[in-house]
Design a protein around this motif. Sequence first.
Motif, PDB file in Angstrom:
ATOM      1  N   THR A   1       9.337  -4.841   6.787  1.00  0.00           N
ATOM      2  CA  THR A   1       8.262  -5.645   7.353  1.00  0.00           C
ATOM      3  C   THR A   1       6.972  -5.413   6.567  1.00  0.00           C
ATOM      4  OG1 THR A   1       7.520  -3.910   8.874  1.00  0.00           O
ATOM      5  CG2 THR A   1       9.300  -5.382   9.630  1.00  0.00           C
ATOM      6  N   ALA A   2       5.983  -6.253   6.857  1.00  0.00           N
ATOM      7  CA  ALA A   2       4.677  -6.083   6.215  1.00  0.00           C
ATOM      8  C   ALA A   2       4.087  -4.721   6.568  1.00  0.00           C
ATOM      9  CB  ALA A   2       3.735  -7.204   6.655  1.00  0.00           C
ATOM     10  N   GLN A   3       4.338  -4.245   7.771  1.00  0.00           N
ATOM     11  CA  GLN A   3       3.822  -2.941   8.185  1.00  0.00           C
ATOM     12  C   GLN A   3       4.443  -1.820   7.355  1.00  0.00           C
ATOM     13  OE1 GLN A   3       1.337  -2.479  10.271  1.00  0.00           O
ATOM     14  NE2 GLN A   3       1.377  -0.287   9.831  1.00  0.00           N
ATOM     15  N   ASP A   4       5.743  -1.951   7.025  1.00  0.00           N
ATOM     16  CA  ASP A   4       6.397  -0.951   6.185  1.00  0.00           C
ATOM     17  C   ASP A   4       5.714  -0.864   4.821  1.00  0.00           C
ATOM     18  OD1 ASP A   4       8.382  -0.315   8.082  1.00  0.00           O
ATOM     19  OD2 ASP A   4       9.595  -2.034   7.450  1.00  0.00           O
ATOM     20  N   VAL A   5       5.430  -2.038   4.254  1.00  0.00           N
ATOM     21  CA  VAL A   5       4.783  -2.075   2.943  1.00  0.00           C
ATOM     22  C   VAL A   5       3.364  -1.524   3.040  1.00  0.00           C
ATOM     23  CG1 VAL A   5       4.129  -3.515   0.987  1.00  0.00           C
ATOM     24  CG2 VAL A   5       6.161  -4.101   2.320  1.00  0.00           C
TER      25      VAL A   5
ATOM     26  N   GLU B   1       2.129   0.658   5.156  1.00  0.00           N
ATOM     27  CA  GLU B   1       2.117   2.109   5.335  1.00  0.00           C
ATOM     28  C   GLU B   1       2.358   2.820   4.008  1.00  0.00           C
ATOM     29  OE1 GLU B   1       4.962   2.955   8.341  1.00  0.00           O
ATOM     30  OE2 GLU B   1       3.702   2.180   9.978  1.00  0.00           O
ATOM     31  N   TRP B   2       3.243   2.258   3.182  1.00  0.00           N
ATOM     32  CA  TRP B   2       3.496   2.868   1.865  1.00  0.00           C
ATOM     33  C   TRP B   2       2.278   2.728   0.954  1.00  0.00           C
ATOM     34  CZ3 TRP B   2       4.833   0.148  -2.952  1.00  0.00           C
ATOM     35  CH2 TRP B   2       5.129   1.035  -3.996  1.00  0.00           C
ATOM     36  N   LEU B   3       1.704   1.532   0.913  1.00  0.00           N
ATOM     37  CA  LEU B   3       0.542   1.312   0.051  1.00  0.00           C
ATOM     38  C   LEU B   3      -0.648   2.170   0.467  1.00  0.00           C
ATOM     39  CD1 LEU B   3       0.639  -2.577  -0.428  1.00  0.00           C
ATOM     40  CD2 LEU B   3       1.232  -0.821  -2.118  1.00  0.00           C
ATOM     41  N   SER B   4      -0.728   2.499   1.731  1.00  0.00           N
ATOM     42  CA  SER B   4      -1.851   3.315   2.214  1.00  0.00           C
ATOM     43  C   SER B   4      -1.801   4.724   1.641  1.00  0.00           C
ATOM     44  CB  SER B   4      -1.852   3.364   3.738  1.00  0.00           C
ATOM     45  OG  SER B   4      -0.759   4.134   4.220  1.00  0.00           O
ATOM     46  N   THR B   5      -0.654   5.140   1.104  1.00  0.00           N
ATOM     47  CA  THR B   5      -0.540   6.475   0.507  1.00  0.00           C
ATOM     48  C   THR B   5      -1.026   6.491  -0.947  1.00  0.00           C
ATOM     49  OG1 THR B   5       1.731   6.127  -0.309  1.00  0.00           O
ATOM     50  CG2 THR B   5       1.468   6.913   1.947  1.00  0.00           C
TER      51      THR B   5
ATOM     52  N   ALA C   1       1.576  -1.411  -7.752  1.00  0.00           N
ATOM     53  CA  ALA C   1       2.697  -1.144  -6.850  1.00  0.00           C
ATOM     54  C   ALA C   1       3.001  -2.352  -5.969  1.00  0.00           C
ATOM     55  CB  ALA C   1       2.373   0.075  -5.980  1.00  0.00           C
ATOM     56  N   ARG C   2       1.959  -2.972  -5.452  1.00  0.00           N
ATOM     57  CA  ARG C   2       2.144  -4.142  -4.588  1.00  0.00           C
ATOM     58  C   ARG C   2       2.754  -5.300  -5.359  1.00  0.00           C
ATOM     59  NH1 ARG C   2      -2.378  -6.666  -0.502  1.00  0.00           N
ATOM     60  NH2 ARG C   2      -1.562  -8.777  -0.349  1.00  0.00           N
ATOM     61  N   ALA C   3       2.322  -5.493  -6.609  1.00  0.00           N
ATOM     62  CA  ALA C   3       2.864  -6.577  -7.423  1.00  0.00           C
ATOM     63  C   ALA C   3       4.365  -6.408  -7.653  1.00  0.00           C
ATOM     64  CB  ALA C   3       2.128  -6.644  -8.757  1.00  0.00           C
ATOM     65  N   ALA C   4       4.807  -5.174  -7.826  1.00  0.00           N
ATOM     66  CA  ALA C   4       6.234  -4.930  -8.044  1.00  0.00           C
ATOM     67  C   ALA C   4       7.049  -5.309  -6.814  1.00  0.00           C
ATOM     68  CB  ALA C   4       6.455  -3.461  -8.400  1.00  0.00           C
ATOM     69  N   VAL C   5       6.606  -4.865  -5.648  1.00  0.00           N
ATOM     70  CA  VAL C   5       7.335  -5.172  -4.411  1.00  0.00           C
ATOM     71  C   VAL C   5       7.285  -6.662  -4.112  1.00  0.00           C
ATOM     72  CG1 VAL C   5       7.462  -4.733  -1.931  1.00  0.00           C
ATOM     73  CG2 VAL C   5       6.917  -2.861  -3.501  1.00  0.00           C
ATOM     74  N   SER C   6       6.110  -7.257  -4.276  1.00  0.00           N
ATOM     75  CA  SER C   6       5.963  -8.688  -4.014  1.00  0.00           C
ATOM     76  C   SER C   6       6.841  -9.503  -4.955  1.00  0.00           C
ATOM     77  CB  SER C   6       4.498  -9.090  -4.168  1.00  0.00           C
ATOM     78  OG  SER C   6       4.336 -10.478  -3.965  1.00  0.00           O
ATOM     79  N   GLY C   7       6.849  -9.130  -6.230  1.00  0.00           N
ATOM     80  CA  GLY C   7       7.661  -9.855  -7.204  1.00  0.00           C
ATOM     81  C   GLY C   7       9.148  -9.775  -6.898  1.00  0.00           C
ATOM     82  N   PHE C   8       9.591  -8.606  -6.459  1.00  0.00           N
ATOM     83  CA  PHE C   8      11.002  -8.447  -6.119  1.00  0.00           C
ATOM     84  C   PHE C   8      11.395  -9.353  -4.966  1.00  0.00           C
ATOM     85  CE2 PHE C   8      14.016  -6.423  -3.186  1.00  0.00           C
ATOM     86  CZ  PHE C   8      15.165  -6.480  -3.969  1.00  0.00           C
ATOM     87  N   TYR C   9      10.578  -9.369  -3.907  1.00  0.00           N
ATOM     88  CA  TYR C   9      10.938 -10.173  -2.744  1.00  0.00           C
ATOM     89  C   TYR C   9      10.770 -11.668  -3.014  1.00  0.00           C
ATOM     90  CZ  TYR C   9      11.926  -6.353   0.403  1.00  0.00           C
ATOM     91  OH  TYR C   9      12.514  -5.271   1.021  1.00  0.00           O
TER      92      TYR C   9
ATOM     93  N   ASN D   1       9.003 -12.874   2.416  1.00  0.00           N
ATOM     94  CA  ASN D   1       8.409 -11.854   1.573  1.00  0.00           C
ATOM     95  C   ASN D   1       7.460 -11.022   2.441  1.00  0.00           C
ATOM     96  OD1 ASN D   1       6.906 -10.345  -0.263  1.00  0.00           O
ATOM     97  ND2 ASN D   1       6.925 -11.966  -1.805  1.00  0.00           N
ATOM     98  N   PRO D   2       7.779  -9.747   2.697  1.00  0.00           N
ATOM     99  CA  PRO D   2       6.956  -8.946   3.612  1.00  0.00           C
ATOM    100  C   PRO D   2       5.554  -8.668   3.090  1.00  0.00           C
ATOM    101  CG  PRO D   2       8.579  -7.574   2.506  1.00  0.00           C
ATOM    102  CD  PRO D   2       8.929  -8.993   2.182  1.00  0.00           C
ATOM    103  N   THR D   3       5.306  -8.901   1.818  1.00  0.00           N
ATOM    104  CA  THR D   3       3.966  -8.639   1.283  1.00  0.00           C
ATOM    105  C   THR D   3       2.993  -9.787   1.561  1.00  0.00           C
ATOM    106  OG1 THR D   3       4.441  -9.587  -0.901  1.00  0.00           O
ATOM    107  CG2 THR D   3       4.972  -7.263  -0.569  1.00  0.00           C
ATOM    108  N   LEU D   4       3.525 -10.936   1.994  1.00  0.00           N
ATOM    109  CA  LEU D   4       2.649 -12.092   2.210  1.00  0.00           C
ATOM    110  C   LEU D   4       1.694 -11.879   3.387  1.00  0.00           C
ATOM    111  CD1 LEU D   4       5.146 -15.056   1.620  1.00  0.00           C
ATOM    112  CD2 LEU D   4       3.505 -14.034   0.029  1.00  0.00           C
ATOM    113  N   GLY D   5       2.040 -11.016   4.291  1.00  0.00           N
ATOM    114  CA  GLY D   5       1.180 -10.784   5.436  1.00  0.00           C
ATOM    115  C   GLY D   5       0.157  -9.686   5.229  1.00  0.00           C
ATOM    116  N   LEU D   6       0.091  -9.111   4.032  1.00  0.00           N
ATOM    117  CA  LEU D   6      -0.830  -8.009   3.776  1.00  0.00           C
ATOM    118  C   LEU D   6      -2.244  -8.513   3.514  1.00  0.00           C
ATOM    119  CD1 LEU D   6       1.361  -5.802   1.410  1.00  0.00           C
ATOM    120  CD2 LEU D   6       0.921  -5.452   3.843  1.00  0.00           C
TER     121      LEU D   6
END
Length: 277
Positions: free
Chosen positions: A45-49, A51-55, A65-73, A92-97
């Motif tokens: 989910t967007a929340q999973d992404v 929480e990871w990006l917040s680290t 990092a976000r571009a890699a995940v977004s590109g994959f999905y 794409n779970p990154t669309l809600g970020l």
Amino acid sequence: MLLVGWGRWLAAGSSSSSTRRLRAYWLGRFLAHLDGQVMGVWDVTAQDVAEWLSTIAAIETKRSARAAVSGFYAWAGAGDVAPEGTAVARRNPTLGLPALRAPRAVARPVPDPIISRSLDDADARTRIIVMLMALAGLRRGEVSRLRVVDVERDGHGDATLHVAGKGGRTRRVPIGDDLAATLLRHAGAAEFVVSSLWGGPLQPHTVGKIASSALPTGWSGHKLRHRFATRAYAAERDLLAVAELLGHSRAETTRGYVALPAEAVTTAAAAARRLAA
């Protein structure tokens, strides 16, 4: 199999090998972070992404990092890739970020006296690396890939570098006869202008470490590009020309590499104070 397919898709495009490695690295980090927390990649989910990006603290690192995940999905959610009838796979779970808003970059060019002292104290290979970054504006990866045959002359007979930049884009950087002769003399019979001890190319991260180690604490090899950009801009105040020399696709990026000359601000303020007759 999805990860293999994604890697092949990236390779089929114009992404450089370093970009592909970076994307694979970040996706691997993300999946490792999720290990045991979700059932599979389609349950993210967007929340999973988020929480990871917040680290990740640094904004540019977070952006990569976000571009890699977004590109994959974005790729995995395509109709001919996602399992048929799997609605969640197409999301794409990154669309809600929230949008990433970086503070305006501030250029910090290495002062010339520091560069001069670094060149005086450096070995031959380090000197060439520092010169290519400070006097020709090359990135560390571009230094590592520069071959002797890339030291050329243009149609007017002027010495230039044929630089293989990011995204498969190439450019020519005028360097003058003196620097060209220095590069060729250093390379000798080698294939690369800067070689490893075994004669092959250096890795980009090694080039960056060598450049930074030649400079005092607090300065990095990347700031040598800031020096090049600042001096190039001061000559004609032409940001588009500097963007071309640096290999930037957008002049907005170049603005973060240029420290405005003090006299430029003073002159602009003085002009604003004058009232027309």
